[in-house]
Design a protein around this motif. Structure first.
Motif, mmCIF file in Angstrom:
data_model
loop_
_atom_site.group_PDB
_atom_site.id
_atom_site.type_symbol
_atom_site.label_atom_id
_atom_site.label_comp_id
_atom_site.label_asym_id
_atom_site.label_seq_id
_atom_site.Cartn_x
_atom_site.Cartn_y
_atom_site.Cartn_z
ATOM 1 N N ASN A 35 0.810 -1.213 0.000
ATOM 2 C CA ASN A 35 0.000 0.000 0.000
ATOM 3 C C ASN A 35 0.846 1.267 0.000
ATOM 4 O O ASN A 35 0.470 2.269 -0.623
ATOM 5 N N VAL A 36 1.990 1.251 0.690
ATOM 6 C CA VAL A 36 2.867 2.421 0.631
ATOM 7 C C VAL A 36 3.365 2.623 -0.796
ATOM 8 O O VAL A 36 3.300 3.737 -1.336
ATOM 9 N N ASN A 37 3.857 1.559 -1.411
ATOM 10 C CA ASN A 37 4.336 1.673 -2.794
ATOM 11 C C ASN A 37 3.231 2.086 -3.753
ATOM 12 O O ASN A 37 3.462 2.860 -4.694
ATOM 13 N N GLN A 38 2.036 1.574 -3.531
ATOM 14 C CA GLN A 38 0.932 1.804 -4.457
ATOM 15 C C GLN A 38 0.293 3.180 -4.282
ATOM 16 O O GLN A 38 -0.074 3.829 -5.269
ATOM 17 N N CYS A 39 0.179 3.649 -3.041
ATOM 18 C CA CYS A 39 -0.678 4.801 -2.769
ATOM 19 C C CYS A 39 -0.024 5.949 -2.008
ATOM 20 O O CYS A 39 -0.434 7.105 -2.172
ATOM 21 N N PHE A 40 0.941 5.664 -1.137
ATOM 22 C CA PHE A 40 1.308 6.660 -0.143
ATOM 23 C C PHE A 40 2.758 7.137 -0.191
ATOM 24 O O PHE A 40 3.127 8.046 0.556
ATOM 25 N N GLY A 41 3.603 6.526 -1.027
ATOM 26 C CA GLY A 41 4.987 6.986 -1.061
ATOM 27 C C GLY A 41 5.940 5.959 -1.613
ATOM 28 O O GLY A 41 5.684 5.361 -2.667
ATOM 29 N N PHE A 42 7.022 5.709 -0.876
ATOM 30 C CA PHE A 42 8.105 4.863 -1.343
ATOM 31 C C PHE A 42 8.603 3.994 -0.195
ATOM 32 O O PHE A 42 8.405 4.316 0.977
ATOM 33 N N VAL A 43 9.278 2.903 -0.553
ATOM 34 C CA VAL A 43 9.828 1.975 0.435
ATOM 35 C C VAL A 43 11.313 1.794 0.145
ATOM 36 O O VAL A 43 11.708 1.525 -0.992
#
Length: 258
Positions: A237-245
């Protein structure tokens, strides 16, 4: 400043320079310190002068075998996996003048701003050890500001230049001064670490995204006592919607460029 008689008011870069006749509100920008950070999806150009690291809930109640979660039967060993990577990363961030912000759950003793729903999460029948109650091992009040229970685990050194923010929800932005502090400091890019990756870390990261910050989850410096699929879903979800990993090794490599 061109006029040496002017005096600063504020926190850099949100500073006015003033005297009896003049108020310079131009807010001179911080000197850029650019680096390239490798993430799971893109190469990021980041400005370290505009970057801060939020370390969330690395506290005795969540990570110590005598803390709250352990006292109610949760295996805290998975949460402790974030400690060693953080031990390596945090000194490097400090050396690079990237602020370390400890965002810790630290309630008022009277719990006046805590709802029944929040108290229900880990004390569903009202008869167990809940927020503000004494821990069985040492009597410290659960997640109460200033208590052993709410303190950062001993394994993580805290520096005198670090910043502390008390939070009262899973998100570090709700009902706290975190947003106004970061804006005063001119920080627009945030690294996220701590526990639990799928709960307090994710909730804080989401709110940061909603507020317009650039959000970067540091995967090996984050952990959870939840099942593995919760971590997988969070990273997705972070990669898809909220930022980067990214991870701590990639951050260390970026710091070495400056």
């Amino acid at each position: 400043m061109a006029d040496s008689n002017l005096r600063p008011l504020g926190v850099e870069p949100n500073v006015w320079w003033v005297d009896d006749q003049v108020a310079d509100v131009s807010r001179q920008a911080l000197q850029p310190r650019l680096a390239t950070l490798t993430t799971q999806t893109k190469q990021l150009r980041v400005d370290l002068s505009k970057t801060a690291c939020l370390v969330i809930d690395m506290q005795n109640d969540f990570c110590h075998p005598d803390g709250w979660l352990a006292s109610i039967g949760v295996d805290v060993a998975p949460a402790r996996r974030a400690i060693e990577p953080l031990q390596g990363l945090l000194p490097s961030l400090r050396s690079a003048q990237v602020p370390v912000v400890w965002v810790n759950w630290g309630n008022r003793p009277d719990l006046l701003n805590i709802s029944a729903g929040l108290r229900h999460v880990y004390n569903p029948n009202g008869a167990g050890v809940g927020l503000g109650d004494a821990l069985p091992a040492n009597g410290a009040p659960v997640l109460t500001k200033g208590s052993w229970a709410a303190a950062v685990v001993d394994e993580l050194e805290q520096g005198p230049q670090d910043i502390w923010v008390d939070k009262y929800r899973m998100s570090g932005f709700w009902d706290t001064p975190l947003d106004s502090m970061l804006r005063n400091l001119g920080k627009t890019t945030l690294l996220f670490a701590g526990v639990n990756i799928d709960q307090c870390v994710m909730a804080t990261l989401q709110d940061a995204n909603f507020l317009g910050y650039d959000c970067i989850l540091v995967s090996d410096c984050s952990a959870t006592t939840s099942p593995d699929y919760c971590t997988l879903a969070t990273v997705y979800n972070v990669n898809q919607c909220f930022g980067f990993v990214t991870d701590s090794a990639a951050i260390q490599a970026a710091l070495g460029q400056v």
